[in-house]
Design a protein around this motif. Structure first.
Motif, PDB file in Angstrom:
ATOM      1  N   ALA A 142      34.086  -0.102  77.923  1.00 55.97           N
ATOM      2  CA  ALA A 142      35.017  -0.872  78.103  1.00 55.97           C
ATOM      3  C   ALA A 142      34.556  -0.335  79.887  1.00 55.97           C
ATOM      4  N   ASP A 143      33.556   1.274  79.871  1.00 55.17           N
ATOM      5  CA  ASP A 143      33.609   1.557  81.326  1.00 55.17           C
ATOM      6  C   ASP A 143      31.828   0.943  81.453  1.00 55.17           C
ATOM      7  N   ASP A 144      31.154  -0.069  80.647  1.00 53.05           N
ATOM      8  CA  ASP A 144      29.973  -0.005  81.416  1.00 53.05           C
ATOM      9  C   ASP A 144      29.556  -1.925  81.334  1.00 53.05           C
ATOM     10  N   SER A 145      30.131  -2.728  81.820  1.00 49.82           N
ATOM     11  CA  SER A 145      29.796  -3.671  81.830  1.00 49.82           C
ATOM     12  C   SER A 145      28.370  -4.558  81.708  1.00 49.82           C
ATOM     13  N   ARG A 146      27.237  -3.439  81.718  1.00 49.91           N
ATOM     14  CA  ARG A 146      26.418  -3.955  81.329  1.00 49.91           C
ATOM     15  C   ARG A 146      26.369  -4.847  79.585  1.00 49.91           C
ATOM     16  N   TRP A 147      27.378  -4.499  78.686  1.00 54.25           N
ATOM     17  CA  TRP A 147      27.715  -4.829  77.721  1.00 54.25           C
ATOM     18  C   TRP A 147      28.022  -7.036  78.199  1.00 54.25           C
ATOM     19  N   ALA A 148      28.788  -7.018  79.387  1.00 51.67           N
ATOM     20  CA  ALA A 148      29.193  -8.470  79.750  1.00 51.67           C
ATOM     21  C   ALA A 148      27.765  -9.014  78.906  1.00 51.67           C
ATOM     22  N   HIS A 149      26.391  -9.223  79.840  1.00 55.07           N
ATOM     23  CA  HIS A 149      25.249  -9.842  79.428  1.00 55.07           C
ATOM     24  C   HIS A 149      24.662  -9.203  77.859  1.00 55.07           C
ATOM     25  N   ARG A 150      25.057  -8.540  77.180  1.00 62.30           N
ATOM     26  CA  ARG A 150      24.848  -8.575  75.848  1.00 62.30           C
ATOM     27  C   ARG A 150      25.455  -9.170  75.011  1.00 62.30           C
ATOM     28  N   PRO A 151      26.150 -10.305  75.091  1.00 65.54           N
ATOM     29  CA  PRO A 151      26.610 -11.112  74.337  1.00 65.54           C
ATOM     30  C   PRO A 151      26.355 -11.148  73.162  1.00 65.54           C
ATOM     31  N   ARG A 152      27.521 -11.167  71.860  1.00 61.81           N
ATOM     32  CA  ARG A 152      26.484 -11.615  70.658  1.00 61.81           C
ATOM     33  C   ARG A 152      26.147 -13.086  70.782  1.00 61.81           C
ATOM     34  N   ARG A 153      25.628 -13.706  69.865  1.00 61.22           N
ATOM     35  CA  ARG A 153      24.616 -15.465  69.488  1.00 61.22           C
ATOM     36  C   ARG A 153      25.730 -16.203  69.232  1.00 61.22           C
ATOM     37  N   ASP A 154      25.904 -16.746  69.480  1.00 58.88           N
ATOM     38  CA  ASP A 154      27.147 -18.236  69.835  1.00 58.88           C
ATOM     39  C   ASP A 154      26.289 -18.442  68.694  1.00 58.88           C
ATOM     40  N   ALA A 199      19.164  -6.026  67.849  1.00 57.15           N
ATOM     41  CA  ALA A 199      19.299  -6.816  66.902  1.00 57.15           C
ATOM     42  C   ALA A 199      20.631  -7.090  66.007  1.00 57.15           C
ATOM     43  N   ASP A 200      22.046  -6.403  66.233  1.00 61.48           N
ATOM     44  CA  ASP A 200      22.601  -6.633  65.842  1.00 61.48           C
ATOM     45  C   ASP A 200      23.702  -7.962  66.548  1.00 61.48           C
ATOM     46  N   ARG A 201      23.625  -8.000  67.674  1.00 61.63           N
ATOM     47  CA  ARG A 201      24.201  -8.731  68.607  1.00 61.63           C
ATOM     48  C   ARG A 201      23.625  -9.925  68.190  1.00 61.63           C
ATOM     49  N   GLY A 228      34.563  -9.737  76.460  1.00 61.04           N
ATOM     50  CA  GLY A 228      34.816  -9.412  75.147  1.00 61.04           C
ATOM     51  C   GLY A 228      34.747  -7.653  75.094  1.00 61.04           C
ATOM     52  N   TYR A 229      33.764  -7.038  75.807  1.00 65.91           N
ATOM     53  CA  TYR A 229      33.377  -5.728  75.709  1.00 65.91           C
ATOM     54  C   TYR A 229      33.790  -5.089  76.173  1.00 65.91           C
ATOM     55  N   ARG A 230      34.735  -5.313  76.654  1.00 60.12           N
ATOM     56  CA  ARG A 230      35.794  -4.123  77.442  1.00 60.12           C
ATOM     57  C   ARG A 230      37.044  -3.838  76.497  1.00 60.12           C
TER      58      ARG A 230
END
Length: 647
Positions: free
Chosen positions: A515-527, A115-117, A507-509
C-alpha cells in the motif's frame, strides 16, 4: 580472510600451498583439468583472462597476506562451476565468443515482466513462449524470482537465497527448464544479480544477527553510532521516508548499513570472502541458463569514508573482476548495468570488460519530458551528444520499467538550452501526476512531498499517455514513444502489458505490504480480456499490439537499426525530433522523424537538400517526395528509408 561457511554450497577448501604467481596458478589449474574433455577450453580461457582477473582483484585485496589463498580458491570455484555447466551452455559459450556483439542485431528486442503478474508462475511463462515469439521478442527479463521476505521485499530486490525461488513461482529446476525452453525458442533469459545487498532473512544475515563474527564481517555492522555518524556526513538519503540516513538499528543495539530499505543489508566488499561467496552465486545463476545479468545498484557497491559512497573507482574494479571470472567459467554471460545516476557516471560502467549493456535512463526520462513539453530540444541534444558508446556495447532503451521515473537529465545540459533543472523537474512532476492544467497524464506520485514538489513518477505507459482518462490521442502517444525507442539503437525493452495498453492498477493499495509503494500501480496483472483482444484491430489493445508488432518486424528486417550508430538530424522544427541510422548491407540510411506535438508540423524542403529526392516510409509504406518538404500529422512517426549506393 575467513573461509566461506560449510552451508555455502559454492565453497571449496583452499589449497594446501596457495600461490599468487600467474604461472604457478596456471600450472595448478592445468593439473586440475588434466584428462578432462572440457579442460582445454577452460585452460585457454584462463590463460586469456587470468591476468585481468588477478590485476583487478589485487587492486582490492592484493595487500592482504591471504590474497594468494583467496585467488587460488576462486579459481577452484571457477573450475568446479565449469564442470557443472551443461553441454548446451558450453556450446552457447563458444557461439557467443565467436559473435560477442550478438545483442546488436536489429531483431534483438526485449520484454520485461514479473512472472507471477504476467503469467502466474514459471509454467505460465513457459506457456507464453509462443506469444513472446509472436510479438517478436528475443530477450526476456523476468523480475527477481528469488526467495525473499514477505510481504516487504522491494519488489523482489531483497534476496534471501539465489538457490531457491519464491515458492509460488516454482523451483530452481523449473527455472532451469524455462531457460532451456526460451533458449531453444531463440529467446535469451535475463535475471537480476542483486549484489549490493541481501535481505535480512538471508542465511548470512541471520548468522550475523545471531552474533557470528564470520558472517558479521559480510556486512557493515557497527556496535554504536560513531562510525555511522562519520559516514553519514557525506551520504545522501535514498529512501528518507522509510528510514533516515544510511543505517538501521538492530534489536541488539548494533547498526547495519541499509542504503535502501531496513531489510536490505549492504554487503561489505572490503572483505574478500564476500566477493568469493557472491562469485559462487553468480556462477550458479549462469549455469541455470541465464544469458544476461542485470547488475543491480552498481553505483553503491563500494564504501569509503569521506565520500558519497557512489560511483567510486572500486565499484568499477569489482565489476571488471566479476566480468573476468565470467569470461573464464561462463563466457556467454553478459552484464547489464543499472546505474540511475548522472549521465556522465552512467557511461563509465559501459565497457566490454565491465558491462557490455546498460540501461539508458536519460533517454527514457527525456522521452517523457518531450511528450509533456512538445519540445524536442533536450532529447535531440542527448541523442547527438550522449548516445555514442564504445564498440562491443549497447544501450538497453526503454519507455518505462518496473521502477519509478526520475528526471535524470544533467542540469548543465538543460542550462545550455535556457532550462533551469530544478524548476523543470517540478513542472514534470506536476504534469505527470495531473497537477498541471491540461495534462493528459494520470500518473501516481512516488515518495511525494507536495510542500516541495519533489516526487518521482509511477504509472503504466497507457495511464501516463492519457488512455486511462479516454484521451483520443493516447494510442498515438504510446506508439510514438515506442517507435522512437525501437529506432535509436541498442536493445529496445518493452514492459509487457504496455503493448496492450494496460492501465494503472489501484488494487495494489489492498495488497499486503504494498500500500505504501505506488510503483505497484504500474505492475498490473495481465488482463486476459485485453490480451485476447490483441489480435482484434477494432479494439484499443488490437490497435496497439498490431502496430507494435509491425514496428518490431520492420526493425528486425532493417539492417540500419542494428548496432548503436546514430547521427543527429536537425529538422529546424522545435516539435520534430530527427536522427539518422547509417545504412548497412548495401541499403541506404534510415532517417527517423517524430512529431511530439498533437498538431501537424512541417519540415521544410531545404532541410532535405543534401538527401535523395525520394524516400520510403517504412512505417506507412508511402513514398515521400522530400524535395516538396514533409508534413507530419500530430504524433506521427516516420522511418524514411533512403536509397542505397546503387539506388
Amino acid at each position: 580472510m575467513p573461509k566461506a561457511p560449510a552451508r555455502d554450497p559454492g565453497a571449496l577448501d583452499a589449497p594446501a600451498e596457495p600461490v599468487d604467481d600467474p604461472a604457478a596458478l596456471l600450472d595448478r589449474a592445468a593439473r586440475r583439468a588434466a584428462g578432462h574433455p572440457d579442460g582445454a577450453a577452460f585452460l585457454a580461457r584462463l590463460r586469456r583472462h587470468l591476468p585481468r582477473l588477478r590485476t583487478e582483484l589485487a587492486r582490492l585485496y592484493g595487500q592482504r597476506s591471504d590474497f594468494a589463498a583467496f585467488l587460488d580458491d576462486l579459481l577452484a570455484r571457477a573450475w568446479a562451476s565449469w564442470l557443472e555447466r551443461a553441454p548446451a551452455l558450453k556450446a552457447l559459450d563458444a557461439r557467443r565468443e565467436a559473435t560477442p556483439d550478438w545483442f546488436a542485431a536489429p531483431d534483438v528486442v526485449g520484454g520485461v515482466c514479473y512472472a507471477d503478474r504476467h503469467a502466474g508462475d514459471l509454467a505460465g511463462i513457459a506457456a507464453a513462449i509462443p506469444h513472446f515469439r509472436e510479438l517478436g521478442l528475443r530477450y526476456l527479463h523476468l523480475m527477481p524470482p528469488w526467495r525473499c521476505p514477505e510481504p516487504h521485499n522491494d519488489g523482489g530486490y531483497a534476496v534471501s537465497s539465489y538457490r531457491a525461488l519464491q515458492p509460488a513461482l516454482g523451483t530452481i529446476e523449473d527455472l532451469r527448464r524455462l531457460a532451456q525452453a526460451l533458449r531453444e525458442a531463440g529467446i535469451s533469459l535475463v535475471l537480476d544479480f542483486v549484489f549490493n545487498h541481501t535481505s535480512d532473512e538471508h542465511d548470512w544475515a541471520r548468522a550475523a544477527a545471531a552474533g557470528d563474527p564470520v558472517h558479521a564481517a559480510y556486512y557493515h555492522i557497527h556496535p554504536d553510532r560513531r562510525e555511522p555518524d562519520r559516514y553519514e556526513r557525506t551520504l545522501r538519503e535514498i529512501f528518507p521516508d522509510e528510514h533516515p540516513g544510511a543505517f538501521s538499528q538492530l534489536p541488539d543495539g548494533r547498526w547495519v548499513w541499509t542504503t535502501f530499505h531496513r531489510y536490505q543489508w549492504d554487503l561489505n566488499y572490503a572483505n574478500p570472502a564476500v566477493f568469493a561467496a557472491m562469485a559462487g552465486e553468480m556462477l550458479f545463476i549462469a549455469n541455470l541458463g541465464v544469458e544476461v545479468l542485470r547488475m543491480d545498484a552498481v553505483a553503491f557497491i563500494w564504501k569509503q569514508l569521506g565520500t558519497a559512497c557512489e560511483n567510486l573507482p572500486e565499484a568499477h574494479t569489482l565489476l571488471r573482476a566479476y566480468n573476468a571470472l565470467a569470461r573464464i567459467a561462463a563466457p556467454a554471460l553478459v552484464f547489464k548495468s543499472e546505474a540511475i545516476v548522472h549521465p556522465d557516471e552512467v557511461v563509465k560502467y559501459i565497457d566490454p570488460a565491465e558491462c557490455a549493456l546498460s540501461y539508458n535512463p536519460l533517454q527514457m526520462a527525456l522521452l517523457w519530458n518531450t511528450l509533456a513539453t512538445r519540445e524536442v530540444n533536450l532529447l535531440q541534444q542527448a541523442l547527438e551528444e550522449r548516445q555514442a558508446l564504445p564498440p562491443g556495447t549497447a544501450w538497453v532503451n526503454y519507455v518505462r520499467s518496473h521502477d519509478d521515473i526520475g528526471w535524470t537529465f544533467a542540469d548543465e545540459d538543460a542550462a545550455r538550452l535556457g532550462i533551469h533543472g530544478g524548476d523543470h523537474r517540478q513542472f514534470l512532476n506536476r504534469f505527470y501526476v495531473a497537477r498541471f492544467p491540461g495534462s493528459f497524464a494520470r500518473g501516481v506520485p512516488f515518495q511525494d512531498n507536495p510542500a516541495t514538489g519533489d516526487c518521482r513518477i509511477s504509472g503504466t505507459c497507457a495511464s501516463l499517455c492519457g488512455l486511462e482518462q479516454g484521451d483520443p490521442l493516447a494510442v498515438e502517444r504510446i506508439l510514438l514513444l515506442h517507435g522512437v525507442m525501437l529506432a535509436t539503437g541498442g536493445i529496445p525493452l518493452l514492459y509487457l502489458g504496455d503493448e496492450i495498453g494496460m492501465p494503472n492498477d489501484a488494487g495494489y493499495r489492498d495488497e499486503p505490504g504494498r500500500a505504501d509503494d505506488s510503483r505497484w500501480a504500474h505492475r498490473p496483472r495481465r488482463d486476459p480480456v485485453r490480451h485476447a483482444q490483441r489480435l482484434d484491430p477494432s479494439t484499443v489493445p488490437g490497435r496497439l499490439y498490431g502496430a507494435l508488432r509491425a514496428l518490431i518486424a520492420t526493425r528486425a528486417a532493417t539492417p540500419a537499426f542494428g548496432g548503436n550508430r546514430l547521427v543527429g538530424f536537425r529538422s529546424h522544427n522545435p516539435h520534430v525530433l530527427g536522427f539518422t541510422r547509417p545504412g548497412a548491407d548495401g541499403r541506404g540510411d534510415v532517417l527517423v522523424l517524430a512529431n511530439f506535438s498533437e498538431q501537424p508540423q512541417s519540415v521544410a524542403a531545404e532541410v532535405f537538400s543534401a538527401l535523395p529526392p525520394d524516400a520510403t516510409d517504412l512505417v506507412s509504406g508511402r513514398t515521400e517526395r522530400l524535395r516538396q518538404g514533409l508534413q507530419l500529422a500530430g504524433y506521427r512517426l516516420a522511418w524514411l528509408q533512403l536509397p542505397g549506393p546503387s539506388g
